[in-house]
Each structure stands twice: as structure tokens, then as C-alpha cells.
Scaffold this motif. Sequence first.
Motif, PDB file in Angstrom:
ATOM      1  N   GLY A 111       3.354  -4.231   2.506  1.00  0.00           N
ATOM      2  CA  GLY A 111       3.945  -4.217   1.164  1.00  0.00           C
ATOM      3  C   GLY A 111       2.870  -4.085   0.102  1.00  0.00           C
ATOM      4  O   GLY A 111       3.010  -3.330  -0.869  1.00  0.00           O
ATOM      5  N   ASP A 112       1.773  -4.802   0.303  1.00  0.00           N
ATOM      6  CA  ASP A 112       0.625  -4.730  -0.599  1.00  0.00           C
ATOM      7  C   ASP A 112       0.059  -3.304  -0.595  1.00  0.00           C
ATOM      8  O   ASP A 112      -0.205  -2.704  -1.645  1.00  0.00           O
ATOM      9  CB  ASP A 112      -0.419  -5.750  -0.116  1.00  0.00           C
ATOM     10  CG  ASP A 112      -1.707  -5.759  -0.938  1.00  0.00           C
ATOM     11  OD1 ASP A 112      -1.660  -5.358  -2.118  1.00  0.00           O
ATOM     12  OD2 ASP A 112      -2.745  -6.177  -0.396  1.00  0.00           O
TER      13      ASP A 112
ATOM     14  N   PRO B  70       6.976  -6.771  -2.358  1.00  0.00           N
ATOM     15  CA  PRO B  70       8.174  -6.230  -1.691  1.00  0.00           C
ATOM     16  C   PRO B  70       8.816  -7.164  -0.668  1.00  0.00           C
ATOM     17  O   PRO B  70      10.033  -7.129  -0.495  1.00  0.00           O
ATOM     18  CB  PRO B  70       7.648  -4.969  -0.992  1.00  0.00           C
ATOM     19  CG  PRO B  70       6.410  -4.587  -1.736  1.00  0.00           C
ATOM     20  CD  PRO B  70       5.825  -5.839  -2.283  1.00  0.00           C
TER      21      PRO B  70
ATOM     22  N   THR C  25      -2.179  -6.444  -5.832  1.00  0.00           N
ATOM     23  CA  THR C  25      -1.455  -5.761  -6.897  1.00  0.00           C
ATOM     24  C   THR C  25      -1.476  -6.622  -8.159  1.00  0.00           C
ATOM     25  O   THR C  25      -0.975  -7.752  -8.141  1.00  0.00           O
ATOM     26  CB  THR C  25       0.003  -5.527  -6.455  1.00  0.00           C
ATOM     27  OG1 THR C  25      -0.018  -4.987  -5.138  1.00  0.00           O
ATOM     28  CG2 THR C  25       0.723  -4.584  -7.388  1.00  0.00           C
TER      29      THR C  25
ATOM     30  N   PRO D 233       4.377  -0.881  -7.589  1.00  0.00           N
ATOM     31  CA  PRO D 233       5.510  -1.719  -7.190  1.00  0.00           C
ATOM     32  C   PRO D 233       6.873  -1.249  -7.700  1.00  0.00           C
ATOM     33  O   PRO D 233       7.895  -1.566  -7.108  1.00  0.00           O
ATOM     34  CB  PRO D 233       5.155  -3.100  -7.758  1.00  0.00           C
ATOM     35  CG  PRO D 233       4.090  -2.873  -8.763  1.00  0.00           C
ATOM     36  CD  PRO D 233       3.378  -1.626  -8.388  1.00  0.00           C
TER      37      PRO D 233
ATOM     38  N   CYS E  38       2.304  -1.004  -2.489  1.00  0.00           N
ATOM     39  CA  CYS E  38       2.143  -1.194  -3.940  1.00  0.00           C
ATOM     40  C   CYS E  38       0.870  -0.489  -4.428  1.00  0.00           C
ATOM     41  O   CYS E  38       0.853   0.109  -5.495  1.00  0.00           O
ATOM     42  CB  CYS E  38       2.058  -2.676  -4.292  1.00  0.00           C
ATOM     43  SG  CYS E  38       3.630  -3.537  -4.214  1.00  0.00           S
ATOM     44  N   TRP E  39      -0.165  -0.595  -3.634  1.00  0.00           N
ATOM     45  CA  TRP E  39      -1.436   0.036  -3.993  1.00  0.00           C
ATOM     46  C   TRP E  39      -1.295   1.565  -3.961  1.00  0.00           C
ATOM     47  O   TRP E  39      -1.780   2.269  -4.849  1.00  0.00           O
ATOM     48  CB  TRP E  39      -2.534  -0.434  -3.035  1.00  0.00           C
ATOM     49  CG  TRP E  39      -3.853   0.235  -3.230  1.00  0.00           C
ATOM     50  CD1 TRP E  39      -4.628   0.206  -4.355  1.00  0.00           C
ATOM     51  CD2 TRP E  39      -4.544   1.034  -2.275  1.00  0.00           C
ATOM     52  NE1 TRP E  39      -5.770   0.948  -4.142  1.00  0.00           N
ATOM     53  CE2 TRP E  39      -5.747   1.457  -2.883  1.00  0.00           C
ATOM     54  CE3 TRP E  39      -4.276   1.426  -0.955  1.00  0.00           C
ATOM     55  CZ2 TRP E  39      -6.676   2.267  -2.219  1.00  0.00           C
ATOM     56  CZ3 TRP E  39      -5.210   2.214  -0.297  1.00  0.00           C
ATOM     57  CH2 TRP E  39      -6.388   2.634  -0.924  1.00  0.00           C
TER      58      TRP E  39
ATOM     59  N   ASP F 200      -2.586 -10.450  -1.712  1.00  0.00           N
ATOM     60  CA  ASP F 200      -2.102  -9.232  -2.348  1.00  0.00           C
ATOM     61  C   ASP F 200      -3.090  -8.857  -3.441  1.00  0.00           C
ATOM     62  O   ASP F 200      -3.699  -9.724  -4.061  1.00  0.00           O
ATOM     63  CB  ASP F 200      -0.725  -9.514  -2.962  1.00  0.00           C
ATOM     64  CG  ASP F 200       0.107  -8.266  -3.124  1.00  0.00           C
ATOM     65  OD1 ASP F 200       1.148  -8.179  -2.452  1.00  0.00           O
ATOM     66  OD2 ASP F 200      -0.268  -7.392  -3.927  1.00  0.00           O
TER      67      ASP F 200
ATOM     68  N   LEU G 190      -6.308   0.607   3.891  1.00  0.00           N
ATOM     69  CA  LEU G 190      -6.584  -0.650   3.189  1.00  0.00           C
ATOM     70  C   LEU G 190      -6.900  -1.711   4.238  1.00  0.00           C
ATOM     71  O   LEU G 190      -6.061  -2.062   5.064  1.00  0.00           O
ATOM     72  CB  LEU G 190      -5.363  -1.085   2.369  1.00  0.00           C
ATOM     73  CG  LEU G 190      -5.476  -2.446   1.684  1.00  0.00           C
ATOM     74  CD1 LEU G 190      -6.497  -2.410   0.550  1.00  0.00           C
ATOM     75  CD2 LEU G 190      -4.113  -2.881   1.125  1.00  0.00           C
TER      76      LEU G 190
END
Lengths: 144, 135
Positions: free
Chosen positions: A73-74, B50, B39, A82, A77-78, B37, A23
Motif C-alpha cells: 500500500g505504501d 490503503p 507517504t 494516495p 502511494c509512492w 509508511d 521500494l
Amino acid sequence: MIGPVLPARSDQELDRGSVLPDLRKPPITKVQLVKYAGASGDYNLIHTDDETARSVGLEGVIAHGMLSMAFLGDYLCWLAGPESIRRLSVRFVEMVRPGDTLTCRGRVKEQTTGNAGRQLVLELWAENQRAERVTVGEAEVHLA
Amino acid sequence: MDQPSALSPDLIGRESEVVLFELERGAIRKFAEAVQDQTPECLRGDVAPPTFPTTFRITIPGLTYDLARVLHGAQEYRYERPLRAGDRVRCRVRVADVYQRKGRLGEMTFLILVMEGRDESGTSVFTGTTTAILR
């Protein structure tokens, strides 16, 4: 690619050592650092004021380490969604400056399957445009 | 200006008060936007990213240092479940460890802080461990 990516993958595709899709995040800007300072409550001026940064021996402002962790973190989640994240641990190893472009990458370290589903330990890192790993870590996810 | 004195191992075990944080949708969205982000649940403000517990700022009485001399060495979060908009989380931070070590930049002090967040029934929701390095 629309996430989460991993739940659709077979056990074989998530074997130990499997390389995860990466990513690429947009280049970091000074405005982003100001926004992140406000959103996170980290007002340490070495991230937003060049004069303060120089006074402690830096060339100029540096990004918050936590911003690169937020990128991971992103990424997580991807990859996993999450709801499935159980742990994210990182070490901040190199400084990140405005203008740097970070790409999140990862690899499967461990996969275990049980009654509760699949549990994965992932090796994750963010690297800059010179392929230097700036933030490295590990995550644990439970896929239903 | 006083030179900040080296942190002492006497601080180990020192704790903050318990502080209540209410997760606001707008604050989650603002954080998600700042980190770009992608998401959807986070951008809508439904689920906190997170690393959102980094916004829970708590001070420990007696623990002071020069912010400009601190490096963030490492960070860990463990979650029982994600944090969501509307959650009320009670958090406390304690000094888990203080030690000196010689590094590239000379003598450095390592400070380990552990934050625990519990929901209103007292169930643990997340634990955050911060390694700060004072040079």
C-alpha cells in the motif's frame, strides 16, 4: 525519489510490461510486529509471542500478512499517490519472519487512456532477501 | 477445551451489525508509523493508508474459530476514494462464502468475509474482501 512517481511518466514509459522502480523497506523487527498489532488491532499472538507460535507448529513468531500488504500500500502511494488508488488485491503466499527484509516491486499489466485520465493495472509483489515472493497482487490506479 | 467445529455453509449470508468508525488523525499516524509508511499525507494523519480498514474490527454473531489455526489467504480492498481524518464510516461485514477444499495441509475451510464501508450519506467508500483459511 519523491513520489508520486508515475504521473510524471509518459504513456510509452508505462506500456504493458514496463518495470516499475522498487521500494526496499527496512528489516522487519519484533518491535514492529508489536507496534503493528497495536495499531491494527490484530492481537493474534502468533505474531508477537514465540511460545504461542511454537504451540501451533511454527518456529517462532511470523509477521502479519497485512503488514506486507501495508508495505505494498505504501509502495502504491509512492508510485501513484494516495488519491488515485482504486483497488489493491493480494495473496499471502509465504511466511515473513522478523529479520526479513522485503522489497516491493511491480510491473505495468495494462494501461488505458480515457477522458478521465489514465487507468493502470499494476502487478505488484513483495519479495524477501532470498528473492522469494511472499505477497503477490494487483492494483488499479487512476492517474488524473 | 472443545475442538473448534468446522465452519458450516449455514453461516453464508450472516451479517454483523453496522458499526460506526470515526477516523482519528492520531490513529492514522500511529498506523502509518507502525508500517514505516513514507507517504507524507499518511504520516501527517490526513489520509489513511490503503490498508487502514483492517483496523475496523467487527465480529459476526455465531462466527467463532481458533485464531491460532487461521491463515490469512488473501485480501482485497476497492476504494471509491481514500479515507481521510474526520471521516465517519459505517461498516458491516457479512459471510460471503464458506467452502471446504483439500490442500497441502489436508482438508481446509475457506471463509470469505466482505466488509462494506459507507459514508454518512450512504455512499459506498470502500469494500474489503478477506479470504481466511482454517486448517
